[in-house]
Design a protein around this motif. Sequence first.
Motif, PDB file in Angstrom:
ATOM      1  N   LYS A 304       0.841  -1.200   0.000  1.00 24.08           N
ATOM      2  CA  LYS A 304       0.000   0.000   0.000  1.00 24.08           C
ATOM      3  C   LYS A 304       0.879   1.255   0.000  1.00 24.08           C
ATOM      4  O   LYS A 304       0.607   2.220  -0.731  1.00 24.08           O
ATOM      5  CB  LYS A 304      -0.902  -0.005   1.234  1.00 24.08           C
ATOM      6  CG  LYS A 304      -1.837   1.198   1.321  1.00 24.08           C
ATOM      7  CD  LYS A 304      -2.708   1.143   2.557  1.00 24.08           C
ATOM      8  CE  LYS A 304      -3.603   2.368   2.658  1.00 24.08           C
ATOM      9  NZ  LYS A 304      -4.433   2.331   3.886  1.00 24.08           N
ATOM     10  N   LYS A 306       3.932   1.500  -1.166  1.00 16.96           N
ATOM     11  CA  LYS A 306       4.565   1.595  -2.482  1.00 16.96           C
ATOM     12  C   LYS A 306       3.611   2.226  -3.494  1.00 16.96           C
ATOM     13  O   LYS A 306       4.004   3.060  -4.321  1.00 16.96           O
ATOM     14  CB  LYS A 306       4.992   0.209  -2.963  1.00 16.96           C
ATOM     15  CG  LYS A 306       6.210  -0.358  -2.246  1.00 16.96           C
ATOM     16  CD  LYS A 306       6.548  -1.729  -2.822  1.00 16.96           C
ATOM     17  CE  LYS A 306       7.779  -2.321  -2.141  1.00 16.96           C
ATOM     18  NZ  LYS A 306       8.091  -3.679  -2.665  1.00 16.96           N
ATOM     19  N   LYS A 307       2.344   1.818  -3.421  1.00 16.55           N
ATOM     20  CA  LYS A 307       1.352   2.342  -4.358  1.00 16.55           C
ATOM     21  C   LYS A 307       1.155   3.842  -4.155  1.00 16.55           C
ATOM     22  O   LYS A 307       1.080   4.620  -5.122  1.00 16.55           O
ATOM     23  CB  LYS A 307       0.029   1.591  -4.163  1.00 16.55           C
ATOM     24  CG  LYS A 307      -1.039   1.968  -5.170  1.00 16.55           C
ATOM     25  CD  LYS A 307      -2.292   1.120  -4.967  1.00 16.55           C
ATOM     26  CE  LYS A 307      -3.366   1.508  -5.983  1.00 16.55           C
ATOM     27  NZ  LYS A 307      -4.599   0.675  -5.799  1.00 16.55           N
ATOM     28  N   VAL A 308       1.068   4.255  -2.879  1.00 15.76           N
ATOM     29  CA  VAL A 308       0.909   5.676  -2.574  1.00 15.76           C
ATOM     30  C   VAL A 308       2.117   6.462  -3.064  1.00 15.76           C
ATOM     31  O   VAL A 308       1.985   7.537  -3.669  1.00 15.76           O
ATOM     32  CB  VAL A 308       0.738   5.868  -1.044  1.00 15.76           C
ATOM     33  CG1 VAL A 308       0.813   7.355  -0.686  1.00 15.76           C
ATOM     34  CG2 VAL A 308      -0.601   5.307  -0.591  1.00 15.76           C
ATOM     35  N   HIS A 309       3.294   5.913  -2.858  1.00 14.58           N
ATOM     36  CA  HIS A 309       4.529   6.564  -3.296  1.00 14.58           C
ATOM     37  C   HIS A 309       4.561   6.715  -4.808  1.00 14.58           C
ATOM     38  O   HIS A 309       4.888   7.792  -5.348  1.00 14.58           O
ATOM     39  CB  HIS A 309       5.732   5.749  -2.815  1.00 14.58           C
ATOM     40  CG  HIS A 309       7.058   6.310  -3.245  1.00 14.58           C
ATOM     41  ND1 HIS A 309       7.690   5.908  -4.394  1.00 14.58           N
ATOM     42  CD2 HIS A 309       7.848   7.273  -2.689  1.00 14.58           C
ATOM     43  CE1 HIS A 309       8.822   6.573  -4.535  1.00 14.58           C
ATOM     44  NE2 HIS A 309       8.940   7.403  -3.504  1.00 14.58           N
ATOM     45  N   GLN A 310       4.200   5.650  -5.526  1.00 22.41           N
ATOM     46  CA  GLN A 310       4.230   5.692  -6.993  1.00 22.41           C
ATOM     47  C   GLN A 310       3.215   6.675  -7.551  1.00 22.41           C
ATOM     48  O   GLN A 310       3.456   7.334  -8.567  1.00 22.41           O
ATOM     49  CB  GLN A 310       3.966   4.299  -7.544  1.00 22.41           C
ATOM     50  CG  GLN A 310       5.104   3.315  -7.292  1.00 22.41           C
ATOM     51  CD  GLN A 310       4.734   1.881  -7.621  1.00 22.41           C
ATOM     52  OE1 GLN A 310       3.577   1.587  -7.965  1.00 22.41           O
ATOM     53  NE2 GLN A 310       5.687   0.971  -7.516  1.00 22.41           N
ATOM     54  N   GLN A 311       2.075   6.794  -6.883  1.00 22.64           N
ATOM     55  CA  GLN A 311       1.016   7.679  -7.381  1.00 22.64           C
ATOM     56  C   GLN A 311       1.253   9.143  -7.043  1.00 22.64           C
ATOM     57  O   GLN A 311       0.844  10.027  -7.770  1.00 22.64           O
ATOM     58  CB  GLN A 311      -0.335   7.231  -6.811  1.00 22.64           C
ATOM     59  CG  GLN A 311      -0.825   5.894  -7.365  1.00 22.64           C
ATOM     60  CD  GLN A 311      -2.118   5.452  -6.705  1.00 22.64           C
ATOM     61  OE1 GLN A 311      -2.496   5.964  -5.651  1.00 22.64           O
ATOM     62  NE2 GLN A 311      -2.807   4.490  -7.318  1.00 22.64           N
ATOM     63  N   ALA A 312       1.960   9.381  -5.928  1.00 23.13           N
ATOM     64  CA  ALA A 312       2.056  10.757  -5.432  1.00 23.13           C
ATOM     65  C   ALA A 312       3.420  11.409  -5.571  1.00 23.13           C
ATOM     66  O   ALA A 312       3.511  12.642  -5.675  1.00 23.13           O
ATOM     67  CB  ALA A 312       1.640  10.773  -3.944  1.00 23.13           C
ATOM     68  N   HIS A 313       4.496  10.619  -5.585  1.00 22.43           N
ATOM     69  CA  HIS A 313       5.827  11.236  -5.607  1.00 22.43           C
ATOM     70  C   HIS A 313       6.241  11.589  -7.032  1.00 22.43           C
ATOM     71  O   HIS A 313       6.144  10.752  -7.937  1.00 22.43           O
ATOM     72  CB  HIS A 313       6.852  10.306  -4.987  1.00 22.43           C
ATOM     73  CG  HIS A 313       8.102  11.016  -4.584  1.00 22.43           C
ATOM     74  ND1 HIS A 313       9.096  11.329  -5.487  1.00 22.43           N
ATOM     75  CD2 HIS A 313       8.548  11.494  -3.375  1.00 22.43           C
ATOM     76  CE1 HIS A 313      10.080  11.953  -4.888  1.00 22.43           C
ATOM     77  NE2 HIS A 313       9.770  12.075  -3.601  1.00 22.43           N
ATOM     78  N   ALA A 316       8.782   9.149  -8.548  1.00 20.59           N
ATOM     79  CA  ALA A 316       8.504   7.704  -8.458  1.00 20.59           C
ATOM     80  C   ALA A 316       8.464   7.066  -9.840  1.00 20.59           C
ATOM     81  O   ALA A 316       8.128   7.692 -10.819  1.00 20.59           O
ATOM     82  CB  ALA A 316       7.164   7.493  -7.739  1.00 20.59           C
TER      83      ALA A 316
END
Length: 316
Positions: A304, A306-313, A316
């Motif tokens: 979860k 990782k997903k937040v990081h990929q979507q927001a950073h 990423a």
Amino acid sequence: MNELPPVAQGFLAYLELEKRYSQHTVQSYGLDLLQFFRYLSLQYGELPLDRLTHFHIQSWLALGLEPKHPSQNKKKQPGPVTPATIRRKISTLKSFFKYALRKGELAQSPMAKVVSPKMRGRLPVFVDEKAMRQVEENQSEGERLFGDDFDGATRRLIVELLYQSGIRQAELLGLTHRSMDLSNSQMKVLGKGNKERIIPLSRPLMAMIREYDERRRKEVGSAETGQLLVRANGKGITKAFVYRTVREALDRVTTISKRSPHVLRHTFATHLMNNGADINAVKELLGHASLASTQVYTHNTIEKLKKVHQQAHPKA
């Protein structure tokens, strides 16, 4: 199990009477040992236990577990032997030979050089929080998930107990009125190995249990069973009824592939971990013997993140 040698029969009695394993577990051990000793008899004749080596074990694992071709009147073809099956067989033999060592039947275990196959890690399947809110609200796309009749109330409480407490299906079936200690906001559960554990109950769940119990007394009267959860005819709920109840409810709110009662146990643990619960506390709530069994839920939390990081950073 009369075909087994006396030491193997003694081992099964030890599991049942001293270790207090369930009948299902003891039977699984017995079937593994029966298969093993039958293979030894066919391949090597009368082979004393103290002459067994790791070669005999590996021979059985390599050749004795191969699925037999079914007769022509059977439609389903046998599948390959999975690493999980091999690991279970090895675990059975390790426990058996450890017992035989204690009884003086062996000088050393032939399992020392037997290596279990590695397992591919699989993340537990769980229902997301939005879907579970629909279940709790008894509403999906404008339609009720559970009926207004007594069976509907039973089905709803089944799902709520499984999700809000994380208990196993067998533990749910074993719940009685004596299991409930509503004055202290908790219930007592009898888990694997007949080990008891205490699980806290939320106020909404306690209110639901009280309402259900009152309705049961008025609409059903004296039930035929001591179970907490019963059908409208007074008979206790069954494993099949619980499975069907969960599957039908989850069919309405999620598209995940698995929709079994155990998925709600995974969901309970995953939601706790995702919301910052201490892993040791989750371990105790689930009744796990070791922390390793609970750590699988941390992977869902990491995924979860990782997903937040990929979507927001931006990088990423």
